[in-house]
Design a protein around this motif. Structure first.
Motif, PDB file in Angstrom:
ATOM      1  N   ASN A  34       7.615  30.641  -0.122  1.00 14.84           N
ATOM      2  CA  ASN A  34       8.635  30.301  -1.108  1.00 14.84           C
ATOM      3  C   ASN A  34       9.577  31.466  -1.399  1.00 14.84           C
ATOM      4  O   ASN A  34      10.529  31.308  -2.147  1.00 14.84           O
ATOM      5  CB  ASN A  34       7.983  29.810  -2.400  1.00 14.84           C
ATOM      6  CG  ASN A  34       7.070  30.842  -3.021  1.00 14.84           C
ATOM      7  OD1 ASN A  34       7.262  32.040  -2.868  1.00 14.84           O
ATOM      8  ND2 ASN A  34       6.068  30.386  -3.732  1.00 14.84           N
ATOM      9  N   GLY A  80      12.835  24.820 -12.326  1.00 12.94           N
ATOM     10  CA  GLY A  80      12.551  24.086 -11.097  1.00 12.94           C
ATOM     11  C   GLY A  80      11.402  24.683 -10.311  1.00 12.94           C
ATOM     12  O   GLY A  80      11.046  24.201  -9.235  1.00 12.94           O
ATOM     13  N   CYS A  81      10.782  25.729 -10.838  1.00 14.34           N
ATOM     14  CA  CYS A  81       9.716  26.413 -10.108  1.00 14.34           C
ATOM     15  C   CYS A  81       8.432  25.586 -10.006  1.00 14.34           C
ATOM     16  O   CYS A  81       7.595  25.856  -9.160  1.00 14.34           O
ATOM     17  CB  CYS A  81       9.417  27.773 -10.723  1.00 14.34           C
ATOM     18  SG  CYS A  81       8.850  27.729 -12.436  1.00 14.34           S
ATOM     19  N   GLY A  82       8.290  24.570 -10.845  1.00 13.40           N
ATOM     20  CA  GLY A  82       7.141  23.678 -10.713  1.00 13.40           C
ATOM     21  C   GLY A  82       7.173  22.965  -9.372  1.00 13.40           C
ATOM     22  O   GLY A  82       6.172  22.883  -8.667  1.00 13.40           O
ATOM     23  N   GLU A  83       8.354  22.486  -9.015  1.00 13.34           N
ATOM     24  CA  GLU A  83       8.526  21.800  -7.735  1.00 13.34           C
ATOM     25  C   GLU A  83       8.671  22.769  -6.573  1.00 13.34           C
ATOM     26  O   GLU A  83       8.078  22.593  -5.523  1.00 13.34           O
ATOM     27  CB  GLU A  83       9.769  20.907  -7.779  1.00 13.34           C
ATOM     28  CG  GLU A  83       9.529  19.567  -8.413  1.00 13.34           C
ATOM     29  CD  GLU A  83      10.751  18.668  -8.282  1.00 13.34           C
ATOM     30  OE1 GLU A  83      11.479  18.767  -7.268  1.00 13.34           O
ATOM     31  OE2 GLU A  83      10.967  17.863  -9.202  1.00 13.34           O
ATOM     32  N   SER A  84       9.482  23.806  -6.753  1.00  7.17           N
ATOM     33  CA  SER A  84       9.809  24.676  -5.628  1.00  7.17           C
ATOM     34  C   SER A  84       8.689  25.634  -5.237  1.00  7.17           C
ATOM     35  O   SER A  84       8.531  25.925  -4.055  1.00  7.17           O
ATOM     36  CB  SER A  84      11.090  25.473  -5.911  1.00  7.17           C
ATOM     37  OG  SER A  84      10.896  26.373  -6.986  1.00  7.17           O
ATOM     38  N   GLY A  86       5.386  25.648  -7.115  1.00  2.45           N
ATOM     39  CA  GLY A  86       4.084  25.220  -7.620  1.00  2.45           C
ATOM     40  C   GLY A  86       3.627  25.873  -8.915  1.00  2.45           C
ATOM     41  O   GLY A  86       2.438  25.859  -9.229  1.00  2.45           O
ATOM     42  N   ARG A  88       2.759  26.285 -12.797  1.00  3.14           N
ATOM     43  CA  ARG A  88       2.237  25.339 -13.785  1.00  3.14           C
ATOM     44  C   ARG A  88       2.785  25.598 -15.175  1.00  3.14           C
ATOM     45  O   ARG A  88       2.689  24.746 -16.046  1.00  3.14           O
ATOM     46  CB  ARG A  88       0.713  25.436 -13.843  1.00  3.14           C
ATOM     47  CG  ARG A  88       0.030  25.142 -12.516  1.00  3.14           C
ATOM     48  CD  ARG A  88      -1.363  25.697 -12.542  1.00  3.14           C
ATOM     49  NE  ARG A  88      -1.244  27.135 -12.847  1.00  3.14           N
ATOM     50  CZ  ARG A  88      -2.042  28.071 -12.420  1.00  3.14           C
ATOM     51  NH1 ARG A  88      -3.071  27.771 -11.694  1.00  3.14           N
ATOM     52  NH2 ARG A  88      -1.861  29.343 -12.722  1.00  3.14           N
ATOM     53  N   ALA A 149      16.189  21.754 -14.769  1.00  5.95           N
ATOM     54  CA  ALA A 149      15.254  21.095 -13.855  1.00  5.95           C
ATOM     55  C   ALA A 149      14.083  20.503 -14.630  1.00  5.95           C
ATOM     56  O   ALA A 149      13.885  20.784 -15.816  1.00  5.95           O
ATOM     57  CB  ALA A 149      14.741  22.109 -12.828  1.00  5.95           C
ATOM     58  N   GLU A 150      13.294  19.711 -13.946  1.00  7.25           N
ATOM     59  CA  GLU A 150      12.071  19.166 -14.541  1.00  7.25           C
ATOM     60  C   GLU A 150      11.149  20.310 -14.938  1.00  7.25           C
ATOM     61  O   GLU A 150      11.065  21.307 -14.226  1.00  7.25           O
ATOM     62  CB  GLU A 150      11.356  18.248 -13.547  1.00  7.25           C
ATOM     63  CG  GLU A 150      12.073  16.936 -13.292  1.00  7.25           C
ATOM     64  CD  GLU A 150      12.152  16.077 -14.538  1.00  7.25           C
ATOM     65  OE1 GLU A 150      11.103  15.890 -15.214  1.00  7.25           O
ATOM     66  OE2 GLU A 150      13.251  15.582 -14.846  1.00  7.25           O
ATOM     67  N   THR A 152       7.727  22.530 -15.589  1.00 11.34           N
ATOM     68  CA  THR A 152       6.461  22.716 -14.891  1.00 11.34           C
ATOM     69  C   THR A 152       5.439  21.741 -15.488  1.00 11.34           C
ATOM     70  O   THR A 152       5.584  21.313 -16.634  1.00 11.34           O
ATOM     71  CB  THR A 152       5.955  24.162 -15.050  1.00 11.34           C
ATOM     72  OG1 THR A 152       5.926  24.488 -16.440  1.00 11.34           O
ATOM     73  CG2 THR A 152       6.810  25.146 -14.291  1.00 11.34           C
TER      74      THR A 152
END
Length: 157
Positions: A34, A80-84, A86, A88, A149-150, A152
Protein backbone atom coordinates in the motif's frame (compact mmCIF):
# COMPACT_ATOMS: atom_id res chain seq x y z
CA UNK A 1 0.65 20.13 25.34
CA UNK A 2 -1.44 23.27 25.60
CA UNK A 3 -4.58 23.70 23.52
CA UNK A 4 -3.55 26.84 21.55
CA UNK A 5 -0.29 25.22 20.44
CA UNK A 6 -2.12 22.08 19.34
CA UNK A 7 -4.61 24.14 17.32
CA UNK A 8 -1.70 25.85 15.58
CA UNK A 9 -0.24 22.42 14.86
CA UNK A 10 -3.50 21.34 13.24
CA UNK A 11 -3.46 24.38 10.97
CA UNK A 12 0.20 23.96 10.02
CA UNK A 13 -0.14 20.26 9.29
CA UNK A 14 -3.47 20.73 7.52
CA UNK A 15 -1.96 23.34 5.23
CA UNK A 16 1.04 21.14 4.50
CA UNK A 17 -1.00 18.05 3.77
CA UNK A 18 -4.04 18.07 1.54
CA UNK A 19 -4.92 14.40 1.78
CA UNK A 20 -3.47 10.94 1.62
CA UNK A 21 -0.93 10.20 -1.05
CA UNK A 22 1.89 7.78 -1.54
CA UNK A 23 5.54 8.55 -0.82
CA UNK A 24 8.52 7.17 -2.71
CA UNK A 25 10.14 3.98 -1.41
CA UNK A 26 13.02 4.35 1.01
CA UNK A 27 15.43 1.45 1.40
CA UNK A 28 15.92 1.85 5.17
CA UNK A 29 12.30 0.93 5.89
CA UNK A 30 9.84 -1.80 5.16
CA UNK A 31 7.45 -0.52 2.52
CA UNK A 32 4.23 -2.40 2.13
CA UNK A 33 2.22 -2.91 -1.01
CA UNK A 34 0.00 0.00 0.00
CA UNK A 35 3.03 2.32 0.07
CA UNK A 36 3.08 2.87 3.83
CA UNK A 37 6.39 2.52 5.60
CA UNK A 38 6.56 0.67 8.91
CA UNK A 39 9.46 0.83 11.32
CA UNK A 40 10.02 -0.62 14.76
CA UNK A 41 11.53 1.30 17.68
CA UNK A 42 12.24 0.22 21.25
CA UNK A 43 9.36 2.16 22.77
CA UNK A 44 6.59 4.68 22.26
CA UNK A 45 9.00 7.45 23.29
CA UNK A 46 11.35 6.85 20.33
CA UNK A 47 10.17 8.05 16.94
CA UNK A 48 11.13 6.10 13.80
CA UNK A 49 13.76 7.39 11.41
CA UNK A 50 11.14 8.17 8.75
CA UNK A 51 10.26 11.13 11.00
CA UNK A 52 13.80 12.58 10.89
CA UNK A 53 13.09 15.13 8.15
CA UNK A 54 9.52 15.91 9.23
CA UNK A 55 8.58 19.17 10.99
CA UNK A 56 8.55 19.32 14.79
CA UNK A 57 4.78 19.81 14.75
CA UNK A 58 4.38 16.43 13.07
CA UNK A 59 6.71 14.83 15.64
CA UNK A 60 4.49 16.24 18.40
CA UNK A 61 1.30 14.85 16.88
CA UNK A 62 2.91 11.43 16.28
CA UNK A 63 4.11 11.25 19.89
CA UNK A 64 0.72 12.36 21.23
CA UNK A 65 -1.12 9.89 18.98
CA UNK A 66 1.10 6.98 20.03
CA UNK A 67 0.45 7.82 23.67
CA UNK A 68 -3.33 8.06 23.08
CA UNK A 69 -4.00 4.45 22.09
CA UNK A 70 -7.17 3.99 24.18
CA UNK A 71 -8.67 7.15 22.71
CA UNK A 72 -7.67 6.83 19.05
CA UNK A 73 -8.59 3.14 18.79
CA UNK A 74 -12.16 4.33 19.35
CA UNK A 75 -12.02 7.13 16.77
CA UNK A 76 -12.54 6.40 13.07
CA UNK A 77 -10.47 7.92 10.30
CA UNK A 78 -12.23 9.42 7.29
CA UNK A 79 -9.39 9.61 4.75
CA UNK A 80 -10.22 6.33 3.04
CA UNK A 81 -7.49 4.31 4.75
CA UNK A 82 -10.02 1.71 5.92
CA UNK A 83 -10.51 0.66 2.32
CA UNK A 84 -7.10 1.49 0.88
CA UNK A 85 -4.81 0.08 3.58
CA UNK A 86 -7.06 -1.83 5.98
CA UNK A 87 -6.91 0.54 8.94
CA UNK A 88 -9.51 -0.04 11.65
CA UNK A 89 -9.26 3.32 13.43
CA UNK A 90 -7.28 6.58 13.62
CA UNK A 91 -4.60 5.01 15.83
CA UNK A 92 -3.64 2.71 12.93
CA UNK A 93 -2.64 5.77 10.89
CA UNK A 94 0.29 6.27 13.27
CA UNK A 95 0.99 2.93 14.93
CA UNK A 96 0.76 -0.46 13.28
CA UNK A 97 1.39 -2.55 16.40
CA UNK A 98 2.54 -2.37 20.00
CA UNK A 99 4.50 -5.46 21.00
CA UNK A 100 4.36 -7.15 24.41
CA UNK A 101 7.93 -6.01 25.18
CA UNK A 102 6.91 -2.36 24.72
CA UNK A 103 8.49 -1.96 21.31
CA UNK A 104 6.31 -0.28 18.73
CA UNK A 105 5.88 -0.63 14.98
CA UNK A 106 5.15 2.81 13.58
CA UNK A 107 3.23 3.50 10.36
CA UNK A 108 4.06 6.55 8.24
CA UNK A 109 0.54 6.84 6.82
CA UNK A 110 -0.24 9.84 9.05
CA UNK A 111 2.77 11.75 7.70
CA UNK A 112 1.12 11.86 4.30
CA UNK A 113 -2.44 12.66 5.32
CA UNK A 114 -3.89 15.87 6.70
CA UNK A 115 -7.22 14.20 7.55
CA UNK A 116 -5.46 11.63 9.78
CA UNK A 117 -3.49 14.38 11.52
CA UNK A 118 -6.51 16.63 12.03
CA UNK A 119 -8.65 13.85 13.49
CA UNK A 120 -5.92 12.74 15.90
CA UNK A 121 -5.02 16.27 17.00
CA UNK A 122 -8.62 17.37 17.53
CA UNK A 123 -9.48 14.16 19.39
CA UNK A 124 -6.50 14.56 21.71
CA UNK A 125 -7.30 18.22 22.39
CA UNK A 126 -10.91 17.37 23.22
CA UNK A 127 -9.82 14.51 25.49
CA UNK A 128 -7.41 16.81 27.33
CA UNK A 129 -10.30 19.25 27.74
CA UNK A 130 -12.25 16.56 29.60
CA UNK A 131 -14.61 15.32 26.88
CA UNK A 132 -15.49 11.65 26.95
CA UNK A 133 -14.40 9.29 24.20
CA UNK A 134 -18.06 8.96 23.19
CA UNK A 135 -18.47 12.75 22.89
CA UNK A 136 -15.30 12.98 20.83
CA UNK A 137 -16.41 10.14 18.58
CA UNK A 138 -19.76 11.83 17.96
CA UNK A 139 -18.01 15.11 17.14
CA UNK A 140 -15.59 13.48 14.70
CA UNK A 141 -18.40 11.50 13.05
CA UNK A 142 -20.54 14.60 12.56
CA UNK A 143 -17.59 16.71 11.35
CA UNK A 144 -16.43 14.22 8.72
CA UNK A 145 -19.65 12.46 7.69
CA UNK A 146 -20.09 14.58 4.54
CA UNK A 147 -17.47 15.20 1.90
CA UNK A 148 -14.95 12.64 3.15
CA UNK A 149 -14.31 8.95 2.51
CA UNK A 150 -16.10 6.17 4.35
CA UNK A 151 -14.89 5.84 7.93
CA UNK A 152 -12.66 3.05 9.10
CA UNK A 153 -14.63 0.09 10.52
CA UNK A 154 -14.12 1.26 14.10
CA UNK A 155 -16.56 -0.60 16.39
CA UNK A 156 -19.37 1.48 17.85
CA UNK A 157 -19.04 2.69 21.42
Amino acid sequence: MKKPLFLILILVIGAALSGCSSESEEEAHIEHVNGDIREETASVTTLPSFMDEKPQEMHDIYMAAAQSKELLQNIPCYCGCGESVGHRDNYDCFVNKTNEDGSIIWDDHGTKCGVCMEIAAQSIIDYQDGKSIKEIREKIDSTYENGYAEPTPTPAL
